[in-house]
Design a protein around this motif. Structure first.
Motif, short mmCIF file in Angstrom:
data_model
loop_
_atom_site.label_atom_id
_atom_site.label_comp_id
_atom_site.label_asym_id
_atom_site.label_seq_id
_atom_site.Cartn_x
_atom_site.Cartn_y
_atom_site.Cartn_z
N ASP A 57 0.87 -1.17 0.00
CA ASP A 57 0.00 0.00 0.00
C ASP A 57 0.90 1.22 0.00
O ASP A 57 1.51 1.56 1.01
CB ASP A 57 -0.90 -0.02 1.24
CG ASP A 57 -1.87 1.12 1.27
OD1 ASP A 57 -1.77 2.03 0.42
OD2 ASP A 57 -2.74 1.12 2.15
N SER A 105 0.29 4.22 0.03
CA SER A 105 -0.19 5.39 0.78
C SER A 105 0.22 5.33 2.25
O SER A 105 -0.03 6.27 3.00
CB SER A 105 -1.71 5.50 0.68
OG SER A 105 -2.33 4.44 1.37
N LYS A 106 0.85 4.23 2.65
CA LYS A 106 1.25 4.06 4.05
C LYS A 106 2.72 3.66 4.15
O LYS A 106 3.26 3.03 3.25
CB LYS A 106 0.39 2.99 4.72
CG LYS A 106 -1.07 3.39 4.81
CD LYS A 106 -1.88 2.34 5.51
CE LYS A 106 -3.34 2.79 5.55
NZ LYS A 106 -4.20 1.75 6.08
N ASN A 112 5.26 1.35 6.04
CA ASN A 112 5.30 0.13 6.83
C ASN A 112 6.70 -0.02 7.41
O ASN A 112 7.64 -0.36 6.70
CB ASN A 112 4.94 -1.08 5.95
CG ASN A 112 4.88 -2.36 6.74
OD1 ASN A 112 5.27 -2.41 7.90
ND2 ASN A 112 4.41 -3.42 6.10
N VAL A 151 6.07 8.39 12.49
CA VAL A 151 4.99 7.45 12.18
C VAL A 151 4.19 7.12 13.43
O VAL A 151 2.96 7.03 13.38
CB VAL A 151 5.56 6.17 11.51
CG1 VAL A 151 4.50 5.09 11.41
CG2 VAL A 151 6.11 6.49 10.12
N GLY A 166 0.87 8.52 12.60
CA GLY A 166 0.26 7.37 11.95
C GLY A 166 1.01 7.03 10.67
O GLY A 166 1.88 7.80 10.23
N PRO A 167 0.70 5.91 10.05
CA PRO A 167 1.47 5.42 8.91
C PRO A 167 1.11 6.05 7.56
O PRO A 167 1.80 5.78 6.57
CB PRO A 167 1.17 3.93 8.90
CG PRO A 167 -0.23 3.84 9.42
CD PRO A 167 -0.30 4.93 10.48
N VAL A 168 0.07 6.84 7.49
CA VAL A 168 -0.36 7.42 6.21
C VAL A 168 0.67 8.46 5.78
O VAL A 168 0.99 9.38 6.53
CB VAL A 168 -1.77 8.03 6.32
CG1 VAL A 168 -2.17 8.69 5.01
CG2 VAL A 168 -2.77 6.96 6.71
#
Length: 58
Positions: free
Chosen positions: A12, A14-15, A17, A42, A46-48
């Motif tokens: 993904d 958009s994130k 990891n 992060v 958050g991961p976005v």
């Protein structure tokens, strides 16, 4: 074959990891951060990717 790209391999985009070393290497290089700095952002934002970039601009 090269034409057979597994979508799960692409992940993904958009994130961020932090469990994938290639993603950590990409984002630390792209953002000019250490691994620990990236992990801290992060964790806070958050991961976005959009949220991480917004947090870095703040």
């Amino acid at each position: 074959m090269a034409a057979e790209i597994n979508e799960s391999w692409l992940g993904d985009r958009s994130k961020i990891n932090l469990d994938e070393e290639w993603e950590v290497a990409f984002w630390t290089r792209k953002l000019g951060l250490t691994r620990d700095q990236l992990a801290a952002v992060v964790k806070a934002a958050g991961p976005v990717v959009f949220d991480v970039l917004k947090a870095l601009d703040a």
